[in-house]
Design an enzyme around this catalytic site. Sequence first.
Site, PDB file in Angstrom:
ATOM      1  N   ASN A   1       0.782  -1.243   0.000  1.00 37.79           N
ATOM      2  CA  ASN A   1       0.000   0.000   0.000  1.00 37.79           C
ATOM      3  C   ASN A   1       0.810   1.287   0.000  1.00 37.79           C
ATOM      4  O   ASN A   1       0.296   2.329  -0.398  1.00 37.79           O
ATOM      5  CB  ASN A   1      -1.031  -0.019   1.144  1.00 37.79           C
ATOM      6  CG  ASN A   1      -0.402  -0.045   2.506  1.00 37.79           C
ATOM      7  OD1 ASN A   1       0.734  -0.480   2.677  1.00 37.79           O
ATOM      8  ND2 ASN A   1      -1.131   0.422   3.490  1.00 37.79           N
TER       9      ASN A   1
ATOM     10  N   GLY B   1       3.125  -5.229   7.257  1.00 39.73           N
ATOM     11  CA  GLY B   1       2.089  -5.966   6.530  1.00 39.73           C
ATOM     12  C   GLY B   1       1.007  -6.399   7.493  1.00 39.73           C
ATOM     13  O   GLY B   1       0.795  -5.774   8.539  1.00 39.73           O
ATOM     14  N   SER B   2       0.349  -7.493   7.159  1.00 39.88           N
ATOM     15  CA  SER B   2      -0.793  -7.912   7.968  1.00 39.88           C
ATOM     16  C   SER B   2      -0.320  -8.585   9.255  1.00 39.88           C
ATOM     17  O   SER B   2       0.762  -9.181   9.316  1.00 39.88           O
ATOM     18  CB  SER B   2      -1.666  -8.884   7.165  1.00 39.88           C
ATOM     19  OG  SER B   2      -0.913 -10.033   6.856  1.00 39.88           O
TER      20      SER B   2
ATOM     21  N   GLU C   1       5.414  -3.982  12.002  1.00 47.66           N
ATOM     22  CA  GLU C   1       4.482  -2.851  11.831  1.00 47.66           C
ATOM     23  C   GLU C   1       3.248  -3.426  11.151  1.00 47.66           C
ATOM     24  O   GLU C   1       3.291  -3.744   9.948  1.00 47.66           O
ATOM     25  CB  GLU C   1       5.103  -1.775  10.925  1.00 47.66           C
ATOM     26  CG  GLU C   1       6.193  -0.959  11.566  1.00 47.66           C
ATOM     27  CD  GLU C   1       5.653   0.141  12.480  1.00 47.66           C
ATOM     28  OE1 GLU C   1       4.423   0.253  12.645  1.00 47.66           O
ATOM     29  OE2 GLU C   1       6.484   0.873  13.021  1.00 47.66           O
ATOM     30  N   LEU C   2       2.125  -3.551  11.886  1.00 45.94           N
ATOM     31  CA  LEU C   2       1.007  -4.348  11.362  1.00 45.94           C
ATOM     32  C   LEU C   2      -0.272  -3.515  11.272  1.00 45.94           C
ATOM     33  O   LEU C   2      -0.214  -2.300  11.153  1.00 45.94           O
ATOM     34  CB  LEU C   2       0.855  -5.597  12.229  1.00 45.94           C
ATOM     35  CG  LEU C   2       2.186  -6.365  12.438  1.00 45.94           C
ATOM     36  CD1 LEU C   2       2.044  -7.461  13.461  1.00 45.94           C
ATOM     37  CD2 LEU C   2       2.725  -6.907  11.128  1.00 45.94           C
TER      38      LEU C   2
ATOM     39  N   CYS D   1      -2.932   1.485   6.874  1.00 42.40           N
ATOM     40  CA  CYS D   1      -3.044   0.753   8.140  1.00 42.40           C
ATOM     41  C   CYS D   1      -3.755   1.572   9.210  1.00 42.40           C
ATOM     42  O   CYS D   1      -4.277   1.009  10.165  1.00 42.40           O
ATOM     43  CB  CYS D   1      -1.666   0.317   8.614  1.00 42.40           C
ATOM     44  SG  CYS D   1      -0.469   1.618   8.468  1.00 42.40           S
TER      45      CYS D   1
ATOM     46  N   GLU E   1      -9.915  -5.625  10.752  1.00 42.34           N
ATOM     47  CA  GLU E   1      -9.389  -4.534   9.907  1.00 42.34           C
ATOM     48  C   GLU E   1     -10.016  -4.654   8.527  1.00 42.34           C
ATOM     49  O   GLU E   1      -9.819  -5.652   7.834  1.00 42.34           O
ATOM     50  CB  GLU E   1      -7.867  -4.654   9.797  1.00 42.34           C
ATOM     51  CG  GLU E   1      -7.254  -3.565   8.942  1.00 42.34           C
ATOM     52  CD  GLU E   1      -5.754  -3.748   8.719  1.00 42.34           C
ATOM     53  OE1 GLU E   1      -5.293  -4.903   8.581  1.00 42.34           O
ATOM     54  OE2 GLU E   1      -5.055  -2.725   8.657  1.00 42.34           O
TER      55      GLU E   1
HETATM   56  P1  NAP Z   1       0.565  -8.960   3.656  1.00 42.48           P
HETATM   57  O1  NAP Z   1      -0.313  -9.807   2.846  1.00 42.48           O
HETATM   58  O2  NAP Z   1       0.856  -9.338   5.058  1.00 42.48           O
HETATM   59  O3  NAP Z   1       1.945  -8.852   2.825  1.00 42.48           O
HETATM   60  C1  NAP Z   1       3.007  -8.045   3.283  1.00 42.48           C
HETATM   61  C2  NAP Z   1       4.306  -8.609   2.744  1.00 42.48           C
HETATM   62  O4  NAP Z   1       4.537  -9.895   3.321  1.00 42.48           O
HETATM   63  C3  NAP Z   1       4.316  -8.809   1.234  1.00 42.48           C
HETATM   64  O5  NAP Z   1       5.599  -8.486   0.736  1.00 42.48           O
HETATM   65  C4  NAP Z   1       4.030 -10.293   1.115  1.00 42.48           C
HETATM   66  O6  NAP Z   1       4.510 -10.874  -0.066  1.00 42.48           O
HETATM   67  C5  NAP Z   1       4.827 -10.815   2.296  1.00 42.48           C
HETATM   68  N1  NAP Z   1       4.468 -12.175   2.719  1.00 42.48           N
HETATM   69  C6  NAP Z   1       3.265 -12.785   2.623  1.00 42.48           C
HETATM   70  N2  NAP Z   1       3.349 -14.029   3.143  1.00 42.48           N
HETATM   71  C7  NAP Z   1       4.631 -14.179   3.581  1.00 42.48           C
HETATM   72  C8  NAP Z   1       5.328 -15.230   4.201  1.00 42.48           C
HETATM   73  N3  NAP Z   1       4.735 -16.390   4.510  1.00 42.48           N
HETATM   74  N4  NAP Z   1       6.638 -15.067   4.486  1.00 42.48           N
HETATM   75  C9  NAP Z   1       7.251 -13.894   4.207  1.00 42.48           C
HETATM   76  N5  NAP Z   1       6.641 -12.857   3.607  1.00 42.48           N
HETATM   77  C10 NAP Z   1       5.339 -12.996   3.310  1.00 42.48           C
HETATM   78  O7  NAP Z   1       0.043  -7.445   3.693  1.00 42.48           O
HETATM   79  P2  NAP Z   1      -0.478  -6.528   2.493  1.00 42.48           P
HETATM   80  O8  NAP Z   1      -1.809  -7.014   2.062  1.00 42.48           O
HETATM   81  O9  NAP Z   1       0.597  -6.329   1.476  1.00 42.48           O
HETATM   82  O10 NAP Z   1      -0.627  -5.138   3.259  1.00 42.48           O
HETATM   83  C11 NAP Z   1      -1.744  -4.805   4.000  1.00 42.48           C
HETATM   84  C12 NAP Z   1      -1.476  -4.974   5.485  1.00 42.48           C
HETATM   85  O11 NAP Z   1      -0.331  -4.230   5.862  1.00 42.48           O
HETATM   86  C13 NAP Z   1      -2.627  -4.417   6.314  1.00 42.48           C
HETATM   87  O12 NAP Z   1      -2.890  -5.291   7.381  1.00 42.48           O
HETATM   88  C14 NAP Z   1      -2.049  -3.097   6.831  1.00 42.48           C
HETATM   89  O13 NAP Z   1      -2.648  -2.644   8.020  1.00 42.48           O
HETATM   90  C15 NAP Z   1      -0.619  -3.441   7.013  1.00 42.48           C
HETATM   91  N6  NAP Z   1       0.210  -2.230   7.021  1.00 42.48           N
HETATM   92  C16 NAP Z   1       0.780  -1.813   8.202  1.00 42.48           C
HETATM   93  C17 NAP Z   1       1.534  -0.643   8.236  1.00 42.48           C
HETATM   94  C18 NAP Z   1       2.203  -0.151   9.493  1.00 42.48           C
HETATM   95  O14 NAP Z   1       3.117   0.657   9.393  1.00 42.48           O
HETATM   96  N7  NAP Z   1       1.789  -0.588  10.664  1.00 42.48           N
HETATM   97  C19 NAP Z   1       1.703   0.094   7.074  1.00 42.48           C
HETATM   98  C20 NAP Z   1       1.101  -0.356   5.894  1.00 42.48           C
HETATM   99  C21 NAP Z   1       0.370  -1.529   5.876  1.00 42.48           C
HETATM  100  P3  NAP Z   1       3.557 -11.116  -1.340  1.00 42.48           P
HETATM  101  O15 NAP Z   1       3.122  -9.775  -1.781  1.00 42.48           O
HETATM  102  O16 NAP Z   1       4.454 -11.809  -2.286  1.00 42.48           O
HETATM  103  O17 NAP Z   1       2.401 -11.960  -0.849  1.00 42.48           O
END
Ligand code: NAP
Length: 478
Positions: free
Chosen positions: A156, A232-233, A252-253, A286, A380
């Site tokens: 994002n 990420g999530s 950071e989730l 997020c 979320e």
């Molecule tokens: P996501 O599905 O958790 O993916 C984040 C990253 O993790 C991607 O690069 C993804 O790769 C990778 N990933 C997925 N499965 C993995 C595994 N088993 N091992 C290692 N890496 C893995 O999150 P998203 O949909 O991209 O982003 C949305 C989430 O991010 C929301 O929950 C949001 O709240 C959170 N977020 C938090 C912040 C903060 O600063 N707190 C900021 C922005 C977003 P692939 O793309 O290849 O699947």
Amino acid sequence: MATMEATAVERLYLAGEWIETAESLEVRSPYSGEMVARVARAGPDETRRAIDAAEEAMRQPLPPWRRADILERISQLVRDRGEELAQTICAEAGKPLKAARVEASRAVNTYALAAGEARRICGDSVPISGTQPGDGHLAWTVRVPIGIVGAISPFNFPLNLVAHKLAPALAAGCAVVHKPASQTPLSALRLAALSQEAGLPAGWLSVLPGSGSDVGDVLVQDERVRMLTFTGSAEVGWGLRTRAGRKKVALELGNASPVIVEADADLDLASAKVATHAFSYAGQTCVSVQRVYVQRDAVDDFLARLVRKVEALRIGDPADEATDVGPVIDASNRDRISAWIDEAVASGAEIVTGGGQRDCLLRPTVLRGVTPEMKVCSREIFGPVCSVIPYESLEEAFREANATEYGLQAAIFTRSLHPAVKAAARLQFGSVMINEAPEWRVDQMPYGGTKASGNTKEGPAYTIREMTEERLIVLAGA
Ligand code: NAP
């Protein structure tokens, strides 16, 4: 950046080399579905080679002044290419161009801030003779790089959240192996090219598009990677931590951001902030506003103002300068969000405005009549949906706002000191905003959550502390 049916494969950046690999991944526009690019895809082998090169690079440490000089040059290059970077973010992430431009300008700051911090990394003097055995000794600490950093980022904020990992790591003296989100690898690759142009020696950075199981698993398992920084999530993040062994893991989730609106608040301000920050980037931030608790006397007035502002938002092509709300990242998320809205309505919630979709676009949706167990409230949503929920007492508002597994940022709107100060004490979140949206962030502040939202703070100064270790030095015979 115009979308097109792309055939040429964009190379990935492995330790100073731009390479092709046997496999590639497609980057498609979330708006049109057209292919934006085809990108070389890394696997375990490339990841191990990147770690080898990072290890080699760290054998010849870069002094802080050189790191700072390089980071300043990257900041300048990001400024010079800001429009191109914004177009890339818009094309791959479907982020409205005006929001993409803000992201690009924030990345300029993130690199500049990290450069400043690199010049003043230092330890403390230790009052070692404060107890008798310390007599005759001098002691101080220095901060040393933690080692190779593995960075994993979400879709994002494909530029600035990457900057929040790469810039502090380099400032701290750590080589980085970065895995961008598969849906949005292009901004990170552009950043790698600018880092190379700025004079970053080979080995200090690799950017490896690829899957979590291929690239991510090697970063998690290889013991030479001393720290993982993940945004990420919650599900993926906490899962990584359980598999990471002795590595430091900074998370950071997600969040389900609450906003409390007291009846004495400036309702025009509060409704304007909610209208902007629940729907910017289609709610895929997020800290997007998700749950709006409004003191019962003010609900109708607040809702009327909010609905006027939400209905004035322009929905459409993210590349159109006028667009406020573009698509969500993909069809499965669009369908999930729609299903959550339908489920809430089937259980008694009412759509005040919005609902429904036009192709890949979800209309900005405001709900009322939701209950805490509905998914739109308890999970979320990460989409353009917020719920307005009445409350009687401030205690009730705090209880409801805190009734979530998340704890990233929260907000209160009021003209009175007492509720504001109480909110700062009572809301169990990493940040409490007073008369500001919970989505508000500037890049030097300590940003990070509690509970399921994470275990760290980002912001260059804070991240550098996480990415360095304190070493104590004791001099006897002083
Ligand atoms: P996501 O599905 O958790 O993916 C984040 C990253 O993790 C991607 O690069 C993804 O790769 C990778 N990933 C997925 N499965 C993995 C595994 N088993 N091992 C290692 N890496 C893995 O999150 P998203 O949909 O991209 O982003 C949305 C989430 O991010 C929301 O929950 C949001 O709240 C959170 N977020 C938090 C912040 C903060 O600063 N707190 C900021 C922005 C977003 P692939 O793309 O290849 O699947």
